[in-house]
Write a protein that holds these residues in place. Structure first.
Motif, PDB file in Angstrom:
ATOM      1  N   THR A  15       0.830  -1.196   0.000  1.00  0.00           N
ATOM      2  CA  THR A  15       0.000   0.000   0.000  1.00  0.00           C
ATOM      3  C   THR A  15       0.872   1.257   0.000  1.00  0.00           C
ATOM      4  O   THR A  15       1.990   1.234   0.529  1.00  0.00           O
ATOM      5  N   PRO A  16       0.385   2.369  -0.571  1.00  0.00           N
ATOM      6  CA  PRO A  16       1.189   3.593  -0.587  1.00  0.00           C
ATOM      7  C   PRO A  16       1.233   4.322   0.755  1.00  0.00           C
ATOM      8  O   PRO A  16       2.056   5.217   0.927  1.00  0.00           O
ATOM      9  N   ASP A  17       0.355   3.962   1.695  1.00  0.00           N
ATOM     10  CA  ASP A  17       0.324   4.640   2.994  1.00  0.00           C
ATOM     11  C   ASP A  17       0.234   3.592   4.096  1.00  0.00           C
ATOM     12  O   ASP A  17      -0.850   3.206   4.526  1.00  0.00           O
ATOM     13  N   THR A  18       1.396   3.122   4.538  1.00  0.00           N
ATOM     14  CA  THR A  18       1.407   2.016   5.504  1.00  0.00           C
ATOM     15  C   THR A  18       0.858   2.426   6.866  1.00  0.00           C
ATOM     16  O   THR A  18       0.191   1.631   7.524  1.00  0.00           O
ATOM     17  N   SER A  19       1.106   3.647   7.295  1.00  0.00           N
ATOM     18  CA  SER A  19       0.624   4.061   8.611  1.00  0.00           C
ATOM     19  C   SER A  19      -0.902   4.153   8.621  1.00  0.00           C
ATOM     20  O   SER A  19      -1.563   3.719   9.580  1.00  0.00           O
ATOM     21  N   ALA A  20      -1.491   4.681   7.547  1.00  0.00           N
ATOM     22  CA  ALA A  20      -2.951   4.758   7.462  1.00  0.00           C
ATOM     23  C   ALA A  20      -3.563   3.355   7.370  1.00  0.00           C
ATOM     24  O   ALA A  20      -4.588   3.072   8.004  1.00  0.00           O
ATOM     25  N   ALA A  21      -2.918   2.481   6.601  1.00  0.00           N
ATOM     26  CA  ALA A  21      -3.430   1.116   6.463  1.00  0.00           C
ATOM     27  C   ALA A  21      -3.345   0.360   7.774  1.00  0.00           C
ATOM     28  O   ALA A  21      -4.260  -0.396   8.135  1.00  0.00           O
ATOM     29  N   ALA A  22      -2.254   0.545   8.513  1.00  0.00           N
ATOM     30  CA  ALA A  22      -2.109  -0.117   9.809  1.00  0.00           C
ATOM     31  C   ALA A  22      -3.233   0.313  10.753  1.00  0.00           C
ATOM     32  O   ALA A  22      -3.834  -0.524  11.458  1.00  0.00           O
ATOM     33  N   LYS A  23      -3.531   1.592  10.756  1.00  0.00           N
ATOM     34  CA  LYS A  23      -4.607   2.112  11.610  1.00  0.00           C
ATOM     35  C   LYS A  23      -5.960   1.558  11.181  1.00  0.00           C
ATOM     36  O   LYS A  23      -6.777   1.130  12.019  1.00  0.00           O
ATOM     37  N   PHE A  24      -6.214   1.527   9.873  1.00  0.00           N
ATOM     38  CA  PHE A  24      -7.499   1.062   9.350  1.00  0.00           C
ATOM     39  C   PHE A  24      -7.744  -0.405   9.699  1.00  0.00           C
ATOM     40  O   PHE A  24      -8.791  -0.762  10.261  1.00  0.00           O
ATOM     41  N   TYR A  25      -6.793  -1.274   9.381  1.00  0.00           N
ATOM     42  CA  TYR A  25      -7.013  -2.706   9.614  1.00  0.00           C
ATOM     43  C   TYR A  25      -6.967  -3.070  11.095  1.00  0.00           C
ATOM     44  O   TYR A  25      -7.642  -4.015  11.523  1.00  0.00           O
ATOM     45  N   SER A  26      -6.204  -2.334  11.866  1.00  0.00           N
ATOM     46  CA  SER A  26      -6.214  -2.570  13.314  1.00  0.00           C
ATOM     47  C   SER A  26      -7.611  -2.311  13.859  1.00  0.00           C
ATOM     48  O   SER A  26      -8.115  -3.050  14.710  1.00  0.00           O
ATOM     49  N   SER A  27      -8.261  -1.253  13.362  1.00  0.00           N
ATOM     50  CA  SER A  27      -9.621  -0.937  13.777  1.00  0.00           C
ATOM     51  C   SER A  27     -10.623  -1.962  13.252  1.00  0.00           C
ATOM     52  O   SER A  27     -11.444  -2.500  13.999  1.00  0.00           O
ATOM     53  N   VAL A  28     -10.546  -2.258  11.954  1.00  0.00           N
ATOM     54  CA  VAL A  28     -11.561  -3.099  11.313  1.00  0.00           C
ATOM     55  C   VAL A  28     -11.476  -4.551  11.765  1.00  0.00           C
ATOM     56  O   VAL A  28     -12.482  -5.181  12.108  1.00  0.00           O
ATOM     57  N   VAL A  29     -10.271  -5.118  11.748  1.00  0.00           N
ATOM     58  CA  VAL A  29     -10.106  -6.548  12.031  1.00  0.00           C
ATOM     59  C   VAL A  29      -9.770  -6.815  13.498  1.00  0.00           C
ATOM     60  O   VAL A  29     -10.020  -7.901  14.011  1.00  0.00           O
ATOM     61  N   GLY A  30      -9.197  -5.799  14.171  1.00  0.00           N
ATOM     62  CA  GLY A  30      -8.791  -5.995  15.561  1.00  0.00           C
ATOM     63  C   GLY A  30      -7.353  -6.431  15.709  1.00  0.00           C
ATOM     64  O   GLY A  30      -6.930  -6.885  16.771  1.00  0.00           O
ATOM     65  N   TRP A  31      -6.575  -6.299  14.627  1.00  0.00           N
ATOM     66  CA  TRP A  31      -5.162  -6.667  14.698  1.00  0.00           C
ATOM     67  C   TRP A  31      -4.365  -5.649  15.503  1.00  0.00           C
ATOM     68  O   TRP A  31      -4.723  -4.472  15.593  1.00  0.00           O
ATOM     69  N   THR A  32      -3.265  -6.102  16.063  1.00  0.00           N
ATOM     70  CA  THR A  32      -2.230  -5.214  16.589  1.00  0.00           C
ATOM     71  C   THR A  32      -1.044  -5.294  15.634  1.00  0.00           C
ATOM     72  O   THR A  32      -0.996  -6.171  14.752  1.00  0.00           O
ATOM     73  N   THR A  33      -0.095  -4.388  15.773  1.00  0.00           N
ATOM     74  CA  THR A  33       1.035  -4.373  14.852  1.00  0.00           C
ATOM     75  C   THR A  33       2.365  -4.429  15.583  1.00  0.00           C
ATOM     76  O   THR A  33       2.482  -3.964  16.716  1.00  0.00           O
ATOM     77  N   SER A  34       3.343  -5.009  14.922  1.00  0.00           N
ATOM     78  CA  SER A  34       4.729  -4.972  15.398  1.00  0.00           C
ATOM     79  C   SER A  34       5.618  -4.790  14.176  1.00  0.00           C
ATOM     80  O   SER A  34       5.183  -5.009  13.037  1.00  0.00           O
ATOM     81  N   GLU A  35       6.840  -4.369  14.406  1.00  0.00           N
ATOM     82  CA  GLU A  35       7.761  -4.119  13.298  1.00  0.00           C
ATOM     83  C   GLU A  35       8.789  -5.241  13.195  1.00  0.00           C
ATOM     84  O   GLU A  35       9.288  -5.734  14.201  1.00  0.00           O
ATOM     85  N   MET A  36       9.077  -5.644  11.959  1.00  0.00           N
ATOM     86  CA  MET A  36      10.103  -6.656  11.720  1.00  0.00           C
ATOM     87  C   MET A  36      11.221  -6.013  10.916  1.00  0.00           C
ATOM     88  O   MET A  36      10.966  -5.380   9.885  1.00  0.00           O
ATOM     89  N   LYS A  37      12.436  -6.165  11.393  1.00  0.00           N
ATOM     90  CA  LYS A  37      13.581  -5.596  10.691  1.00  0.00           C
ATOM     91  C   LYS A  37      14.432  -6.726  10.120  1.00  0.00           C
ATOM     92  O   LYS A  37      14.870  -7.621  10.842  1.00  0.00           O
ATOM     93  N   VAL A  38      14.613  -6.680   8.805  1.00  0.00           N
ATOM     94  CA  VAL A  38      15.484  -7.630   8.127  1.00  0.00           C
ATOM     95  C   VAL A  38      16.565  -6.823   7.428  1.00  0.00           C
ATOM     96  O   VAL A  38      16.272  -5.871   6.701  1.00  0.00           O
ATOM     97  N   GLU A  39      17.804  -7.202   7.650  1.00  0.00           N
ATOM     98  CA  GLU A  39      18.931  -6.442   7.114  1.00  0.00           C
ATOM     99  C   GLU A  39      18.830  -6.313   5.586  1.00  0.00           C
ATOM    100  O   GLU A  39      18.616  -7.298   4.862  1.00  0.00           O
ATOM    101  N   GLY A  40      18.954  -5.092   5.111  1.00  0.00           N
ATOM    102  CA  GLY A  40      18.914  -4.847   3.677  1.00  0.00           C
ATOM    103  C   GLY A  40      17.525  -4.792   3.080  1.00  0.00           C
ATOM    104  O   GLY A  40      17.371  -4.618   1.868  1.00  0.00           O
ATOM    105  N   MET A  41      16.490  -4.926   3.914  1.00  0.00           N
ATOM    106  CA  MET A  41      15.116  -4.905   3.418  1.00  0.00           C
ATOM    107  C   MET A  41      14.389  -3.668   3.931  1.00  0.00           C
ATOM    108  O   MET A  41      14.720  -3.140   5.000  1.00  0.00           O
ATOM    109  N   PRO A  42      13.378  -3.170   3.193  1.00  0.00           N
ATOM    110  CA  PRO A  42      12.607  -2.011   3.666  1.00  0.00           C
ATOM    111  C   PRO A  42      11.806  -2.366   4.912  1.00  0.00           C
ATOM    112  O   PRO A  42      11.618  -3.547   5.232  1.00  0.00           O
ATOM    113  N   PRO A  43      11.310  -1.349   5.641  1.00  0.00           N
ATOM    114  CA  PRO A  43      10.528  -1.612   6.851  1.00  0.00           C
ATOM    115  C   PRO A  43       9.337  -2.525   6.553  1.00  0.00           C
ATOM    116  O   PRO A  43       8.728  -2.443   5.484  1.00  0.00           O
TER     117      PRO A  43
END
Length: 259
Positions: A15-43
């Motif tokens: 998606t072009p707006d990850t922060s907005a999408a995270a907020k939307f799906y957290s509300s709609v589905v009830g998910w929580t979020t965490s960040e995964m960091k992989v060396e050399g990969m985007p967030p």
């Protein structure tokens, strides 16, 4: 074939707006979020239900912009050998959209499409010291159904049965809409396929996220800026579904045991 060959193991939103999408799906589905960091990969953001990762979220890749590809959810299917499965897709009329590549500490994956252009990712996960916990199949927040709007439903059943070992479970005559084919993996019903209606321009896979009740979720979709495009509708077995677009334009579906 191993027990994981042909199993849907992940679902991912570009998606072009990850922060907005995270907020939307957290509300709609009830998910929580965490960040995964992989060396050399985007967030990369993980959507979790009860602390268990079920889906991922990433920025829409710059190299795909301007190619007519909308923001989208894509499923990952586990395979025993990504390189061989990619060759098998191509040899059976499909195509390889991104050649096999490694994600450090995660696994080896490729982006493939069936003969009518429906896109999936295939992956051989990296060996793990211990198995990751999994949600119960019917738990809220899990992906409860996988559905293909196929170029030709009957041909799609044959193609995926050959590639992933899926079996046709049953079929339902839906009148003017055609035949709906239910398919199973290792004896467990996991999804359905049908020939896409003429007004849908391309073949694609869609994913149904489980919520406890549908009407409350519909309110969260619309108040969050999403749009219902089909439903609510009761389906065989008594569950209720909607199909929707999120605020950034990605298609998604919800399923609930009751309204």
């Amino acid at each position: 074939m191993s027990a994981t060959h042909g199993k849907f193991i992940w679902c991912e939103l570009m998606t072009p707006d990850t922060s907005a999408a995270a907020k939307f799906y957290s509300s709609v589905v009830g998910w929580t979020t965490s960040e995964m960091k992989v060396e050399g990969m985007p967030p990369y953001t993980i959507f979790e239900a009860n602390g268990i990762g079920v889906a991922g979220l990433m920025e829409f890749p710059a190299e795909l912009e301007g190619k007519g590809i909308p923001p989208n959810w894509t499923g990952y299917v586990g395979v025993d050998d990504v390189d061989q499965s990619a060759r098998d897709f191509a040899a059976n009329g499909g195509s390889v959209r991104r050649p096999p590549d490694d994600i450090p500490s995660v696994g080896r994956f490729a982006v493939v499409a069936d003969p009518h252009g429906a896109v999936l990712c295939i992956m051989t996960p990296a060996p793990m010291d211990k198995a990751f916990p999994e949600l119960a199949p019917d738990a809220p927040g899990n992906i409860g159904w996988h559905e293909l709007y196929a170029g030709n439903g009957k041909d799609a059943v044959s193609f995926y049965s050959k590639l992933f070992g899926w079996t046709k479970d049953s079929e339902m005559d839906m009148g003017p809409m055609g035949v709906y084919y239910l398919f199973s993996h290792n004896g467990k019903q996991i999804g359905g396929m049908m020939t896409k209606p003429e007004n849908i321009p391309m073949s694609f896979w869609s994913y149904y996220f489980i919520v406890p009740t549908l009407d409350a979720a519909i309110e969260r979709v619309t108040s969050g800026g999403g749009k219902i495009v089909h439903g609510p509708m009761e389906v065989p077995g008594g569950s209720w579904i909607i199909q929707a677009m999120d605020p950034q334009g990605a298609f998604f579906c919800l399923v609930a045991p009751k309204r």
